[in-house]
Enzyme design. Structure first.
Site, PDB file in Angstrom:
ATOM      1  N   ARG A 117     -34.495 -21.379 -61.407  1.00 54.45           N
ATOM      2  CA  ARG A 117     -35.253 -20.680 -61.423  1.00 54.45           C
ATOM      3  C   ARG A 117     -36.061 -20.654 -60.001  1.00 54.45           C
ATOM      4  O   ARG A 117     -36.895 -21.142 -59.797  1.00 54.45           O
ATOM      5  CB  ARG A 117     -37.162 -20.476 -62.345  1.00 54.45           C
ATOM      6  CG  ARG A 117     -38.091 -19.384 -62.302  1.00 54.45           C
ATOM      7  CD  ARG A 117     -39.281 -19.131 -63.334  1.00 54.45           C
ATOM      8  NE  ARG A 117     -39.976 -20.560 -61.758  1.00 54.45           N
ATOM      9  CZ  ARG A 117     -40.960 -20.931 -62.333  1.00 54.45           C
ATOM     10  NH1 ARG A 117     -41.451 -21.522 -63.413  1.00 54.45           N
ATOM     11  NH2 ARG A 117     -41.296 -21.821 -61.209  1.00 54.45           N
ATOM     12  N   HIS A 145     -43.036 -18.636 -61.115  1.00 59.44           N
ATOM     13  CA  HIS A 145     -43.082 -18.458 -62.952  1.00 59.44           C
ATOM     14  C   HIS A 145     -42.707 -16.932 -63.058  1.00 59.44           C
ATOM     15  O   HIS A 145     -42.621 -16.023 -63.545  1.00 59.44           O
ATOM     16  CB  HIS A 145     -44.100 -18.987 -63.249  1.00 59.44           C
ATOM     17  CG  HIS A 145     -44.194 -18.637 -65.231  1.00 59.44           C
ATOM     18  ND1 HIS A 145     -42.909 -19.020 -65.650  1.00 59.44           N
ATOM     19  CD2 HIS A 145     -45.187 -17.385 -65.538  1.00 59.44           C
ATOM     20  CE1 HIS A 145     -43.114 -17.949 -66.898  1.00 59.44           C
ATOM     21  NE2 HIS A 145     -44.703 -17.680 -66.158  1.00 59.44           N
ATOM     22  N   TYR A 195     -46.408 -27.414 -57.540  1.00 65.14           N
ATOM     23  CA  TYR A 195     -45.778 -28.043 -58.385  1.00 65.14           C
ATOM     24  C   TYR A 195     -43.853 -28.578 -57.970  1.00 65.14           C
ATOM     25  O   TYR A 195     -43.608 -29.276 -58.669  1.00 65.14           O
ATOM     26  CB  TYR A 195     -45.807 -27.795 -59.648  1.00 65.14           C
ATOM     27  CG  TYR A 195     -45.711 -26.036 -59.902  1.00 65.14           C
ATOM     28  CD1 TYR A 195     -44.098 -26.003 -60.373  1.00 65.14           C
ATOM     29  CD2 TYR A 195     -46.533 -25.188 -59.777  1.00 65.14           C
ATOM     30  CE1 TYR A 195     -43.431 -25.345 -60.964  1.00 65.14           C
ATOM     31  CE2 TYR A 195     -46.129 -23.447 -60.706  1.00 65.14           C
ATOM     32  CZ  TYR A 195     -44.229 -23.919 -60.619  1.00 65.14           C
ATOM     33  OH  TYR A 195     -44.275 -22.797 -61.460  1.00 65.14           O
TER      34      TYR A 195
HETATM   35  C1  LIG Z   1     -46.813 -18.593 -77.299  1.00 67.35           C
HETATM   36  C2  LIG Z   1     -47.375 -18.376 -76.071  1.00 67.35           C
HETATM   37  N1  LIG Z   1     -47.492 -19.794 -75.461  1.00 67.35           N
HETATM   38  C3  LIG Z   1     -47.986 -19.433 -73.996  1.00 67.35           C
HETATM   39  C4  LIG Z   1     -47.514 -18.540 -73.477  1.00 67.35           C
HETATM   40  C5  LIG Z   1     -48.081 -18.576 -71.231  1.00 67.35           C
HETATM   41  N2  LIG Z   1     -46.356 -18.661 -70.875  1.00 67.35           N
HETATM   42  C6  LIG Z   1     -45.900 -17.715 -70.501  1.00 67.35           C
HETATM   43  S1  LIG Z   1     -44.834 -18.177 -69.797  1.00 67.35           S
HETATM   44  C7  LIG Z   1     -44.533 -19.691 -70.415  1.00 67.35           C
HETATM   45  C8  LIG Z   1     -44.236 -20.269 -69.663  1.00 67.35           C
HETATM   46  C9  LIG Z   1     -41.742 -20.153 -70.540  1.00 67.35           C
HETATM   47  O1  LIG Z   1     -41.057 -20.527 -69.709  1.00 67.35           O
HETATM   48  P1  LIG Z   1     -39.428 -20.794 -70.726  1.00 67.35           P
HETATM   49  O2  LIG Z   1     -39.413 -20.558 -72.263  1.00 67.35           O
HETATM   50  O3  LIG Z   1     -39.191 -21.845 -69.575  1.00 67.35           O
HETATM   51  O4  LIG Z   1     -38.680 -19.863 -69.803  1.00 67.35           O
HETATM   52  P2  LIG Z   1     -39.115 -18.951 -67.977  1.00 67.35           P
HETATM   53  O5  LIG Z   1     -40.713 -18.384 -68.100  1.00 67.35           O
HETATM   54  O6  LIG Z   1     -39.106 -20.540 -67.348  1.00 67.35           O
HETATM   55  O7  LIG Z   1     -37.988 -17.993 -67.724  1.00 67.35           O
HETATM   56  C10 LIG Z   1     -46.182 -20.175 -70.536  1.00 67.35           C
HETATM   57  C11 LIG Z   1     -46.441 -21.028 -71.430  1.00 67.35           C
HETATM   58  C12 LIG Z   1     -47.308 -17.319 -73.686  1.00 67.35           C
HETATM   59  N3  LIG Z   1     -46.916 -16.722 -73.287  1.00 67.35           N
HETATM   60  N4  LIG Z   1     -46.985 -17.511 -75.298  1.00 67.35           N
END
Ligand SMILES: Cc1ncc(C[n+]2csc(CCOP(=O)(O)OP(=O)(O)O)c2C)c(N)n1
Ligand SMILES: [Mg+2]
Length: 359
Positions: free
Chosen positions: A256, A260, A269
């Site tokens: 990425r 985020h 971080y």
């Molecule tokens: C069930 C749930 N828990 C927490 C969140 C908050 N949240 C949004 S994105 C994220 C991280 C997702 O990481 P990843 O699956 O690696 O996808 P990326 O954003 O890196 O593409 C979190 C914890 C959420 N949207 N849904």
């Protein structure tokens, strides 16, 4: 080809090397116009993504999840799909949406805060973006079971991040998919982070692809910055699914490059050195080198591609901004058939706090 790459041994499928040379026997052998189309989709994704970031900084878009660095993975996986297949996306999938023909104005409209932008036009088999991490996976498996019952020779694709693999929904979805041999292709965009949580804190397994083995179906790790690798692996997995051969997990190993979302600051971080290392693996640069070796890329072509992308992006922005903004009502709608009194009170208080023309 997938079975030649064992995720447990850490073998990763890669077609194009750093100098743009294709590995013999792995190049999917696409015709010249299809190769250029892949590049043009990646360039459009980058332009549209960069514009979204600027719009957000100017207060013209809501929180946005950038796709920078994911272009090869998104375009590669979606380019392998057929129109009859179904797509269950997550929130960082711009290149896949554009590749499948989703109007950019609609996509922008959604990120501007209006859920109307998520209603896919007729004929596009795309589910709404799933914001709850991993929740689209069981939905996609349900669609896979439905396709099987209807004896449709189609495949169902779900995308998600590395973080989603720690969710119960991932386990439940992949477990069902394995047991019922559903026509699913799971594409995990492993971009090394789930917000600030690094991949090493997500799982003790050396790869994410190998998790498929526990569910009884194949998993393959591919270089996610190599559009031909993602395309080739996804195409094979889709053919297996459509032909009744069951599901596959494809792990696209990428990074990425951005924050985020626009409400994050990744420099808090992760080390700048690490980001610089990954800059050298830019998926567009790698594919440009490949095309250049085939005589399919030069500066004049690059200028044309950029001009066309910029034109499309500007038109989509104008179109999205001409549409109605999200209304206060929308924030409260769609959950309850009859509004509970506490929500009713919140709605009234919010409306009262806004200027007349925003109520
Ligand atoms: C069930 C749930 N828990 C927490 C969140 C908050 N949240 C949004 S994105 C994220 C991280 C997702 O990481 P990843 O699956 O690696 O996808 P990326 O954003 O890196 O593409 C979190 C914890 C959420 N949207 N849904
Ligand atoms: Mg991630």
């Amino acid at each position: 080809m997938i079975e030649r790459f064992d995720p447990v041994k850490g073998q990763r499928l890669r077609v194009i090397d750093d100098e743009g040379r294709a590995a013999p026997g792995l190049d999917p052998g696409l015709p010249d116009d299809a190769l250029r189309t892949l590049y043009e989709r990646m360039a459009l994704t980058r332009a549209a993504d960069g514009k979204a970031l600027k719009l957000q900084r100017q207060g013209r878009m809501g929180t946005y999840a950038p796709s920078l660095g994911h272009e090869a993975a998104q375009v590669g996986l979606a380019s392998a799909m057929n129109r009859d297949d179904w797509f269950f996306p997550y929130f960082r999938d711009l290149g896949a949406f554009l590749t499948l023909g989703y109007p950019l104005a609609d996509y922008y409209h959604f990120w501007m805060g209006n859920e109307a932008g998520l209603r896919a036009p007729d004929g596009l088999n795309i589910f709404p973006v799933a914001i709850p991490v991993g929740s689209q996976i069981p939905h996609a498996v349900g669609a896979g079971i439905a396709a099987k019952l209807r004896k449709q020779a189609i495949a169902i694709v779900a995308t998600f991040g590395d973080g989603a693999t720690s969710e119960g929904d991932f386990h439940e979805g992949l477990n069902f998919a394995g047991v019922f041999r559903t026509p699913n292709v799971f594409v995990c965009l492993n971009n090394q982070f789930a917000i600030s949580v690094p991949r090493s804190r997500q799982t003790a397994a050396p790869t994410l692809a190998q998790k498929a083995l526990a569910y009884g179906f194949p998993g393959v790790q591919v270089d996610g910055n190599d559009v031909l690798a993602v395309f080739a692996a996804t195409r094979e997995a889709l053919a297996t699914a459509r032909g009744g051969g069951g599901p596959t997990l494809v792990e696209a190993f990428t990074y990425r490059m951005g924050d985020h979302t626009t409400s994050d600051d990744a420099s808090r971080y992760r080390a700048a050195d690490e980001v610089r290392e990954w800059e050298k693996r830019d998926p567009l640069v790698r594919f440009r080198l490949y095309l250049g070796r085939k005589g399919l890329w030069d500066e004049a072509y690059e200028e044309d591609v950029r001009a066309a992308a910029s034109d499309r992006v500007e038109k989509a922005v104008a179109e999205a901004e001409a549409r109605p903004a999200a209304s206060v009502e929308d924030i409260f709608a769609y959950t309850y058939a009859a509004m509970p009194p506490d929500l009713e009170a919140q709605r009234a208080a919010l409306k009262a706090s806004l200027p007349e023309d925003r109520r």
